[in-house]
Motif scaffolding. Structure first.
Motif, short mmCIF file in Angstrom:
data_model
loop_
_atom_site.label_atom_id
_atom_site.label_comp_id
_atom_site.label_asym_id
_atom_site.label_seq_id
_atom_site.Cartn_x
_atom_site.Cartn_y
_atom_site.Cartn_z
N ALA A 41 0.83 -1.20 0.00
CA ALA A 41 0.00 0.00 0.00
C ALA A 41 0.87 1.25 0.00
O ALA A 41 1.91 1.29 0.66
CB ALA A 41 -0.92 0.01 1.21
N PRO A 42 0.45 2.30 -0.74
CA PRO A 42 1.19 3.57 -0.76
C PRO A 42 0.69 4.52 0.34
O PRO A 42 -0.51 4.60 0.59
CB PRO A 42 0.89 4.13 -2.14
N PHE A 43 1.64 5.23 0.96
CA PHE A 43 1.31 6.22 1.99
C PHE A 43 2.06 7.51 1.66
O PHE A 43 3.29 7.54 1.65
CB PHE A 43 1.72 5.72 3.37
N SER A 44 1.30 8.59 1.41
CA SER A 44 1.96 9.85 1.05
C SER A 44 2.29 10.72 2.24
O SER A 44 2.91 11.76 2.09
CB SER A 44 1.11 10.63 0.04
N TYR A 45 1.86 10.30 3.44
CA TYR A 45 2.36 10.93 4.66
C TYR A 45 3.50 10.05 5.15
O TYR A 45 3.34 9.20 6.02
CB TYR A 45 1.25 11.06 5.70
N PHE A 46 4.66 10.30 4.57
CA PHE A 46 5.83 9.44 4.76
C PHE A 46 7.09 10.28 4.63
O PHE A 46 7.14 11.21 3.84
CB PHE A 46 5.83 8.33 3.69
N PHE A 58 5.63 6.64 8.64
CA PHE A 58 4.48 6.86 7.76
C PHE A 58 3.22 6.90 8.61
O PHE A 58 3.16 6.32 9.70
CB PHE A 58 4.39 5.80 6.66
N ALA A 59 2.24 7.65 8.12
CA ALA A 59 0.97 7.80 8.84
C ALA A 59 -0.13 7.15 8.03
O ALA A 59 -0.22 7.34 6.81
CB ALA A 59 0.66 9.28 9.05
N ALA A 60 -0.97 6.39 8.72
CA ALA A 60 -2.15 5.78 8.09
C ALA A 60 -3.39 6.51 8.58
O ALA A 60 -3.41 7.06 9.68
CB ALA A 60 -2.23 4.29 8.43
#
Length: 203
Positions: A41-46, A58-60
């Motif tokens: 899965a991609p996380f853009s808060y990283f 990283f933040a989910a």
């Protein structure tokens, strides 16, 4: 203009806050469940938060499979997302039923990692093998806990495709590393340029 995020009084169709802190690097996180199911899965808060030792975070936006897997197995891999891999990276964000693999959905081949059990994305030019160190649940200004876990991990191994190493430097621009730019479908690819070295401290 001025607006208050809590009041959502910006007047736009979409909240502009993500467009103001951009581009945001994408942490393309691969994990394994305790039963051995692959997840991606991609996380853009990283981002990278420490140089030595290297620590990533990283933040989910919820306690998703990625977070559950990391906390259960204590391992994950951050794969670099590139322009060439943009379509499968976006596809891997699909909300699949528990246990189904985004690797299969996005037609991506996994490759064995060296020091951790979760595999890396074989087509990605760079991967950071990580060991989980802590999870922090974000609070708002009132001290109320939000459904936003921050996952920290120490990088214990780094894979780099040697095609992108020139004169002792990693060429992220030639990898065409991408970042999120704020709105749905908005991305940017790295462009490298030079400026004068930062001033040297005297005295």
């Amino acid at each position: 203009m001025f607006y208050e995020p809590r009041k959502k009084n910006h007047g736009f169709a979409h909240n502009p806050i993500n467009a103001l802190v951009a581009p945001r690097p994408v942490g393309w996180i691969s994990t394994l469940s305790t039963s051995g199911k692959l997840n991606l899965a991609p996380f853009s808060y990283f981002n990278l938060m420490s140089y030595h030792p290297p620590v990533v975070v990283f933040a989910a936006d919820a306690w998703k499979d990625t977070v559950v897997n990391v906390e259960a197995t204590k391992e994950f891999v951050c794969n670099v997302a590139t322009l060439e891999l943009l379509e499968p990276m976006v596809m891997s964000s699909a909300p699949l039923p528990h246990g189904e693999s985004e690797f299969e959905l996005a037609k991506l081949e996994p490759a064995p990692s060296t020091l951790v059990k979760p595999p890396r994305v074989a087509a990605s030019p760079c991967a950071l093998e990580c060991v989980w160190t802590e999870t922090i649940q974000i609070k708002d200004r009132n001290g109320d806990l939000l459904d936003r876990p921050l996952i920290f991990g120490e990088v214990i191994g780094v894979y780099i495709n040697e095609d992108f190493i020139e004169d002792g430097q990693v060429r992220a621009d030639k990898m065409h590393t991408v970042g999120r730019c704020g709105y749905l479908g908005d991305y940017a690819a790295i462009e490298r340029f030079y400026i004068q070295e930062r001033p040297v401290k005297h005295g």
